[in-house]
Design an enzyme around this catalytic site. Structure first.
Site, PDB file in Angstrom:
ATOM      1  N   TRP A   5      14.919 -16.153 -22.666  1.00 16.51           N
ATOM      2  CA  TRP A   5      14.573 -14.984 -23.471  1.00 16.51           C
ATOM      3  C   TRP A   5      13.523 -14.189 -22.705  1.00 16.51           C
ATOM      4  O   TRP A   5      12.560 -14.764 -22.190  1.00 16.51           O
ATOM      5  CB  TRP A   5      14.016 -15.376 -24.836  1.00 16.51           C
ATOM      6  N   GLU A  40      19.203 -15.410 -25.097  1.00 15.96           N
ATOM      7  CA  GLU A  40      18.732 -15.050 -26.436  1.00 15.96           C
ATOM      8  C   GLU A  40      18.401 -13.565 -26.544  1.00 15.96           C
ATOM      9  O   GLU A  40      17.579 -13.044 -25.793  1.00 15.96           O
ATOM     10  CB  GLU A  40      17.490 -15.889 -26.778  1.00 15.96           C
ATOM     11  N   LYS A  81      17.283  -9.991 -28.882  1.00 11.79           N
ATOM     12  CA  LYS A  81      16.329  -9.614 -29.919  1.00 11.79           C
ATOM     13  C   LYS A  81      16.556  -8.152 -30.277  1.00 11.79           C
ATOM     14  O   LYS A  81      16.903  -7.335 -29.417  1.00 11.79           O
ATOM     15  CB  LYS A  81      14.888  -9.819 -29.446  1.00 11.79           C
ATOM     16  N   ASP A 123      19.286 -16.129 -32.925  1.00 12.92           N
ATOM     17  CA  ASP A 123      18.004 -16.426 -33.553  1.00 12.92           C
ATOM     18  C   ASP A 123      17.941 -15.703 -34.892  1.00 12.92           C
ATOM     19  O   ASP A 123      18.098 -14.484 -34.966  1.00 12.92           O
ATOM     20  CB  ASP A 123      16.852 -15.959 -32.652  1.00 12.92           C
ATOM     21  N   HIS A 166      15.886 -12.519 -35.068  1.00 14.56           N
ATOM     22  CA  HIS A 166      16.024 -11.499 -34.033  1.00 14.56           C
ATOM     23  C   HIS A 166      17.073 -10.441 -34.350  1.00 14.56           C
ATOM     24  O   HIS A 166      17.577  -9.755 -33.458  1.00 14.56           O
ATOM     25  CB  HIS A 166      16.331 -12.148 -32.684  1.00 14.56           C
ATOM     26  N   HIS A 192      18.798 -20.622 -33.204  1.00 19.15           N
ATOM     27  CA  HIS A 192      17.373 -20.752 -33.464  1.00 19.15           C
ATOM     28  C   HIS A 192      17.120 -20.458 -34.935  1.00 19.15           C
ATOM     29  O   HIS A 192      17.378 -19.345 -35.404  1.00 19.15           O
ATOM     30  CB  HIS A 192      16.564 -19.783 -32.598  1.00 19.15           C
ATOM     31  N   ASP A 237       7.963  -9.332 -38.651  1.00 21.27           N
ATOM     32  CA  ASP A 237       7.620 -10.594 -38.002  1.00 21.27           C
ATOM     33  C   ASP A 237       8.816 -11.534 -38.121  1.00 21.27           C
ATOM     34  O   ASP A 237       9.367 -11.720 -39.206  1.00 21.27           O
ATOM     35  CB  ASP A 237       6.380 -11.207 -38.651  1.00 21.27           C
ATOM     36  N   ASP A 240       9.037 -14.917 -37.216  1.00 25.55           N
ATOM     37  CA  ASP A 240       8.831 -16.345 -36.955  1.00 25.55           C
ATOM     38  C   ASP A 240       8.015 -17.080 -38.017  1.00 25.55           C
ATOM     39  O   ASP A 240       7.072 -17.798 -37.699  1.00 25.55           O
ATOM     40  CB  ASP A 240       8.160 -16.513 -35.590  1.00 25.55           C
ATOM     41  N   ASP A 278      12.349 -22.187 -34.276  1.00 27.36           N
ATOM     42  CA  ASP A 278      11.487 -21.240 -33.561  1.00 27.36           C
ATOM     43  C   ASP A 278      10.631 -20.481 -34.570  1.00 27.36           C
ATOM     44  O   ASP A 278      11.062 -19.485 -35.145  1.00 27.36           O
ATOM     45  CB  ASP A 278      12.333 -20.259 -32.737  1.00 27.36           C
TER      46      ASP A 278
END
Length: 418
Positions: A185, A226, A228, A259, A262, A286, A294, A296, A326
């Site tokens: 990533w 990965e 985003k 993810d 993402h 993920h 945000d 995560d 993650d």
């Protein structure tokens, strides 16, 4: 095992059996699934190579809860505590900055020897290891670009780092007998709207092509990419978009990493799994939890997580999806964050196993959408908790919230003394 736990389990088995669900078999399948638990929750993504380097790459960890790991030994101790409260045998996911060495070494100079202590520890614990090059928090990433950087010397630094990381991943896989997934990533992107969106992506493609010219045995290491949607400092444009990596991954036989944090905050990735499975042999997942900008937050057992678990089970993707976590939260006990997120991910998979999948598929095929909806809703209140309690007790980990007392004790005896 407490008699009530066993009794409740036997009653639950009878209810599920009426719809053709073998609960014992479901638990056996669940026990074979390995979740890759990310090391960076334990120390707020600081690592050990450059402890004084500011966190960059659009990554922000908020909070100042006491007890963050300061050394590899402390981090491994915290991981051991967390894993002792989670049913099953799993994996630990490392970033390159977590090298355990006294040698002064830069990212492009890393070798397997710098992770030997991690491998020795993983062998002792019966764990697998996954890996990630760290393409952030470095002087060569301070302007927000790495593998797509216009400066060929800086770009080469990151290419060399990714090649070194793949070799470290292969070392993990060979030594531990469990295939390592090495996930790339990069934070590359622009804060505001760029004029040329193509050139950075051409440079990223060329960098990846060079990285993957080094042949690695897929039995030991699998490569993943990965994407985003946006990040802090790359709100307008991300070089490594989902479309870019999906195209590159499918053309070059690389795992595509989905993810959960993402994509657009209201976009579910659960439905992407079945589509991608038709064209890619394996997928990296993920598990995270986005809230607004945000990506995560600690994973909770919300609708999205349960949808992901159902899709993996319903589509028979258990052996084809590599599941990692993650997230990072410094506002709560970091060991508790691992336990909460990992246990919830396993619970979501269990709930998938405890659905009458074949019965629902048959009703759907026959156009009996009434039965489909009715059963899907009724099974939401079936005694899943009794099965989960039994599974935890059977594998020797605390039942329900009993684990919290152990974490609080560890906090008092270990974390608060740091």
């Amino acid at each position: 095992m407490h008699p009530d736990i066993e009794s409740n389990y036997e009653q639950a088995k009878k209810l599920y059996k009426k719809h053709g669900i073998d609960v014992d078999q479901a638990l056996n399948k669940l026990e074979d699934i390995k979740i890759s638990m990310h090391c960076w929750q334990g120390d707020d993504v600081k690592g050990f190579l450059f402890r004084d380097q500011a966190l960059t790459g659009g990554i922000s960890v908020t909070g100042n809860y006491p007890g963050a790991a300061r050394t590899p030994e402390e981090l491994r101790s915290d991981l051991e505590k967390a894993l002792s409260l989670i049913p099953g045998k799993h994996k630990v996911n490392l970033h390159a900055i977590y090298a355990d060495t006294t040698e002064k070494v830069d990212l492009n100079e890393l070798e397997p020897k710098h992770f030997q202590k991690w491998v020795e520890w993983a062998k002792e614990q019966g764990l697998g290891l996954d890996f990630n090059p760290t393409c952030f928090s470095h002087d060569n990433s301070k302007d927000g670009f790495t593998l797509s950087h216009p400066d060929p010397e800086i770009r080469q630094f990151w290419i060399d780092h990714c090649i070194a990381s793949r070799k470290i991943g292969a070392y993990f896989g060979e030594e531990l007998g469990q295939t390592c997934v090495t996930n790339i990533w990069v934070p590359d992107g622009y804060k505001d709207i760029p004029v040329d969106q193509l050139a950075p992506r051409k440079r990223l493609k060329e960098s990846l092509d060079e990285i993957f010219t080094v042949e690695i045995n897929p039995k030991h290491n699998l490569d993943a990419l990965e994407s985003k949607l946006f990040g802090l400092g790359s709100e307008a444009y991300v070089v490594g978009s989902h479309e870019f990596y999906m195209g590159y991954g499918l053309l070059n036989n690389k795992l595509i990493c989905l993810d959960a944090g993402h994509f657009h905050p209201t976009e579910s990735i659960a439905g992407k799994l079945s589509s991608l499975s038709l064209f890619s042999e394996e997928i990296l997942l993920h598990v995270s939890r986005p809230i607004r900008w945000d990506s995560d937050h600690v994973v909770i057992m919300d609708d999205e997580l349960m949808a992901i678990g159902r899709e993996i089970v319903r589509n028979d993707l258990v052996d084809r999806v590599h599941i990692g976590l993650d997230f990072f939260d410094a506002s709560i006990n970091r060991v508790a964050a691992w336990v909460i997120g990992t246990r919830n991910t396993i619970k979501a998979l269990l709930r998938g196993f405890l659905e009458p999948t074949e019965l629902l598929k048959q009703a759907e095929l026959e156009g009996d959408y009434t039965t489909r909806l009715a059963l899907m809703e009724e099974f939401k209140s079936y005694p899943f908790g009794a099965v989960w309690d039994y599974y935890c007790a059977k594998l020797g980990v605390p039942v329900r919230e009993e684990w919290l007392e152990e974490v609080k004790g560890y906090e008092k005896e270990v974390l608060l003394l740091r």
